[in-house]
Design a protein around this motif. Structure first.
Motif, short mmCIF file in Angstrom:
data_model
loop_
_atom_site.label_atom_id
_atom_site.label_comp_id
_atom_site.label_asym_id
_atom_site.label_seq_id
_atom_site.Cartn_x
_atom_site.Cartn_y
_atom_site.Cartn_z
N ASP A 57 -26.10 -12.47 -5.74
CA ASP A 57 -25.45 -13.14 -4.61
C ASP A 57 -26.41 -13.96 -3.76
N MET A 58 -27.72 -13.75 -3.94
CA MET A 58 -28.69 -14.49 -3.14
C MET A 58 -28.68 -15.97 -3.53
N GLU A 59 -28.54 -16.80 -2.55
CA GLU A 59 -28.61 -18.24 -2.80
C GLU A 59 -29.66 -18.83 -1.87
N PHE A 60 -30.44 -19.73 -2.42
CA PHE A 60 -31.46 -20.37 -1.62
C PHE A 60 -31.20 -21.87 -1.64
N SER A 61 -30.97 -22.41 -0.46
CA SER A 61 -30.83 -23.86 -0.38
C SER A 61 -32.21 -24.40 -0.04
N SER A 62 -32.75 -25.14 -0.96
CA SER A 62 -34.09 -25.65 -0.79
C SER A 62 -34.20 -27.02 -1.43
N PRO B 261 -42.42 -23.28 -8.20
CA PRO B 261 -41.94 -24.54 -7.64
C PRO B 261 -42.79 -25.70 -8.15
N GLU B 262 -42.21 -26.88 -8.15
CA GLU B 262 -42.96 -28.06 -8.58
C GLU B 262 -44.11 -28.31 -7.61
N ALA B 263 -45.24 -28.69 -8.14
CA ALA B 263 -46.41 -29.10 -7.37
C ALA B 263 -46.93 -28.04 -6.41
N ALA B 264 -46.77 -26.77 -6.75
CA ALA B 264 -47.31 -25.69 -5.90
C ALA B 264 -48.83 -25.74 -5.90
N LYS B 265 -49.42 -25.49 -4.76
CA LYS B 265 -50.88 -25.44 -4.62
C LYS B 265 -51.35 -24.02 -4.25
N THR B 266 -50.40 -23.18 -3.86
CA THR B 266 -50.70 -21.82 -3.44
C THR B 266 -49.95 -20.84 -4.34
N GLY B 267 -50.63 -19.75 -4.71
CA GLY B 267 -50.02 -18.73 -5.56
C GLY B 267 -50.11 -17.35 -4.96
N PRO C 33 -35.49 -11.46 -4.85
CA PRO C 33 -35.08 -12.37 -3.77
C PRO C 33 -36.23 -12.79 -2.86
N LEU C 34 -37.15 -11.88 -2.56
CA LEU C 34 -38.31 -12.21 -1.73
C LEU C 34 -39.18 -13.25 -2.42
N MET C 35 -39.42 -13.06 -3.71
CA MET C 35 -40.25 -14.01 -4.47
C MET C 35 -39.56 -15.37 -4.58
N GLN C 36 -38.24 -15.37 -4.76
CA GLN C 36 -37.50 -16.63 -4.82
C GLN C 36 -37.56 -17.36 -3.48
N ALA C 37 -37.46 -16.61 -2.39
CA ALA C 37 -37.52 -17.23 -1.06
C ALA C 37 -38.90 -17.84 -0.81
N ALA D 175 -40.97 -18.86 -3.15
CA ALA D 175 -41.08 -20.00 -4.07
C ALA D 175 -40.31 -21.20 -3.52
N ALA D 176 -39.20 -20.95 -2.84
CA ALA D 176 -38.43 -22.04 -2.24
C ALA D 176 -39.22 -22.73 -1.12
N GLU D 177 -40.26 -22.05 -0.62
CA GLU D 177 -41.14 -22.63 0.39
C GLU D 177 -42.38 -23.28 -0.24
N GLY D 178 -42.41 -23.35 -1.57
CA GLY D 178 -43.49 -24.05 -2.25
C GLY D 178 -44.63 -23.18 -2.75
N ILE D 179 -44.44 -21.86 -2.79
CA ILE D 179 -45.49 -20.94 -3.23
C ILE D 179 -45.14 -20.43 -4.63
N LEU D 180 -46.06 -20.58 -5.56
CA LEU D 180 -45.89 -19.97 -6.87
C LEU D 180 -45.97 -18.47 -6.71
N CYS D 181 -44.95 -17.73 -7.16
CA CYS D 181 -44.93 -16.28 -7.00
C CYS D 181 -44.86 -15.62 -8.36
N VAL D 182 -45.73 -14.64 -8.56
CA VAL D 182 -45.75 -13.87 -9.81
C VAL D 182 -45.48 -12.42 -9.44
N LEU D 183 -44.35 -11.92 -9.92
CA LEU D 183 -43.90 -10.56 -9.66
C LEU D 183 -44.21 -9.71 -10.88
N VAL D 184 -45.11 -8.76 -10.71
CA VAL D 184 -45.63 -7.97 -11.82
C VAL D 184 -44.78 -6.72 -12.03
N GLU D 185 -44.37 -6.49 -13.29
CA GLU D 185 -43.69 -5.24 -13.63
C GLU D 185 -44.75 -4.18 -13.91
N MET D 186 -44.59 -3.01 -13.30
CA MET D 186 -45.57 -1.94 -13.45
C MET D 186 -45.03 -0.84 -14.37
#
Length: 179
Positions: free
Chosen positions: A43-48, A66-72, A88-92, A94-105
């Protein structure tokens, strides 16, 4: 050939029973964790304005690019929390321009793979600044990891967590969010 004595046989049976009980207790403990609410995630939607491409690797790790991310950001989930709960936190982020890598443990415990961040930066050579962080036990394990890789990261993000490592003599930026 000597026949096993009754006393020796009883000891072996008791040892086998103790090992079986410990194994069962461990299996029950590891199978009891906080599951992600998939309906909430869907149900999470991000308008970005930024297009975010998500990818799941063979080991289950998820990247939100995200395209052209400079921060990870490499993120370690909390202890006994299904890593998908942080999607949802990682998607949010990323919608702000941060490459996010969510690691499965393994078994949802970051303590079992503290070095999970190894090799992730090499997959994204265009990222100029890297941060690592996590929630609860994941944050503590991220802190333990980053203390040995200080030159590779700009900072550490702790969500309801604390560092178990001494970071005062480093140039890392650290933010601790708690409630």
């Amino acid at each position: 050939m000597k026949i096993m004595t009754t006393r020796k046989r009883k000891r072996i049976i008791i040892l086998i029973m103790v090992v079986a009980v410990l194994f069962a207790a461990c299996a029950i403990y590891l199978s009891d964790y906080y599951h992600a609410d998939m309906s909430a995630i869907e149900d999470m939607e991000f308008s970005s304005e930024i297009a975010v491409e998500s990818e799941t690797w063979e080991d289950g790790t998820m990247a939100f690019a995200p395209e052209a991310a400079k921060t990870g950001l490499i993120f370690y989930p909390g202890g006994k929390v299904e890593y998908l709960a942080y999607q949802p936190l990682m998607q949010a982020c990323a919608a702000e321009g941060i490459l996010c890598v969510l690691v499965e443990m393994p078994f949802n415990l970051a303590v079992l793979d503290m070095d999970a961040a190894d090799g992730i930066q090499e997959k994204y050579p265009k990222i100029e600044e890297w941060y690592i962080g996590g929630h609860s036990l994941g944050g503590s394990m991220a802190a333990s990891y980053v203390v040995d890789h200080v030159d590779e990261y700009e900072g550490l993000i702790l969500l309801g967590s604390y560092s178990t490592a001494e970071l005062a003599n480093t140039d890392l930026n650290v933010i601790s969010i708690y409630g």
